[in-house]
Design an enzyme around this catalytic site. Structure first.
Site, PDB file in Angstrom:
ATOM      1  N   ILE A  88     -23.493 -21.768   5.333  1.00  0.00           N
ATOM      2  CA  ILE A  88     -23.992 -21.930   6.693  1.00  0.00           C
ATOM      3  C   ILE A  88     -23.097 -21.180   7.675  1.00  0.00           C
ATOM      4  O   ILE A  88     -21.880 -21.399   7.720  1.00  0.00           O
ATOM      5  CB  ILE A  88     -24.062 -23.425   7.073  1.00  0.00           C
ATOM      6  CG1 ILE A  88     -24.926 -24.180   6.056  1.00  0.00           C
ATOM      7  CG2 ILE A  88     -24.610 -23.586   8.485  1.00  0.00           C
ATOM      8  CD1 ILE A  88     -26.318 -23.608   5.849  1.00  0.00           C
ATOM      9  N   LYS A  89     -23.702 -20.292   8.449  1.00  0.00           N
ATOM     10  CA  LYS A  89     -22.963 -19.534   9.458  1.00  0.00           C
ATOM     11  C   LYS A  89     -22.988 -20.288  10.788  1.00  0.00           C
ATOM     12  O   LYS A  89     -24.060 -20.615  11.303  1.00  0.00           O
ATOM     13  CB  LYS A  89     -23.582 -18.144   9.656  1.00  0.00           C
ATOM     14  CG  LYS A  89     -23.260 -17.160   8.572  1.00  0.00           C
ATOM     15  CD  LYS A  89     -23.882 -15.796   8.844  1.00  0.00           C
ATOM     16  CE  LYS A  89     -23.077 -14.992   9.824  1.00  0.00           C
ATOM     17  NZ  LYS A  89     -23.594 -13.604   9.952  1.00  0.00           N
TER      18      LYS A  89
END
Length: 220
Positions: free
Chosen positions: A87-88
């Site tokens: 997850i960015k």
């Protein structure tokens, strides 16, 4: 040194996986928009390409989110789509709160839009898997980038953080080489950047000469 492809074009990713043996994929809202497909559609298609492999795909949460609880909730939703997803989160106070919570749920985080060593240090402290310094953007604004990456590597090694340095916004082969010399773990670059970096005019010139010599010689 690992090579990631910075793209949401499925045909580019498939080619890079097959021909270049890339180690992972990074995406962002610009790439998703350029793909011409809805966000969830394209990230599911990318997930299928790496299914059953250890390759990671960095998938960015809604960039409008500025509440850590919303970041955690969105991270949980996205990570449920594929075990390959990282997850960015954009570098922010809310992200620093969300990272250890996501990590406690076995959800890895890539902190993006890193422009200072202290930003990267804080992301490492709270458990980010990747920190993504944007070297192309800094260089475009006349900022030095080699020592920047070296600083991040030194900080990580000084304190034994598990974080990997993922050099992003890479614009050319020189920046790839600089990142490797500085000791970064990963570079991520666009399809055309790798194409140009893997090529060289002297290689093409030399090949043309060798072909000419071949034509003038006997095989048997």
């Amino acid at each position: 040194m690992k090579f990631f492809l910075d793209s949401a074009h499925v045909h580019e990713i498939a080619h890079a996986l097959d021909m270049w043996h890339i180690d992972g994929v990074t995406t962002n809202p610009r790439h998703v928009q350029a793909s011409g497909k809805p966000f969830l559609t394209v990230i599911r298609e990318i997930a299928q390409l790496v299914e059953g492999t250890p390759k990671t795909v960095s998938v960015e949460v809604n960039p409008y989110l500025n509440d850590w609880q919303e970041m955690v909730a969105e991270g949980e939703r996205l990570s449920a789509i594929s075990p390959n997803f990282v997850i960015k989160l954009h570098c922010s106070e809310a992200a620093f709160k969300a990272i250890p919570i996501l990590a406690s749920k076995d959800i890895n985080v890539n902190v993006t839009l890193i422009f200072s060593a202290v930003q990267a240090l804080q992301a490492m402290r709270v458990g980010a898997l990747y920190v993504s310094p944007f070297v192309g953007w800094k260089e475009a604004n006349a900022e030095e980038t080699i020592s920047f990456v070296e600083d991040l590597v030194a900080i990580r090694d000084n304190y034994g953080f598990d974080t990997e340095i993922l050099v992003a916004a890479v614009r050319n082969g020189r920046q790839i080489a600089d990142a490797a010399v500085a000791g970064a773990n990963i570079v991520t670059a666009g399809f055309s950047v790798y194409q140009e970096a893997f090529d060289h005019p002297y290689t093409r010139d030399g090949l043309a000469k060798f072909q000419g010599f071949w034509d003038q010689s006997q095989y048997e």
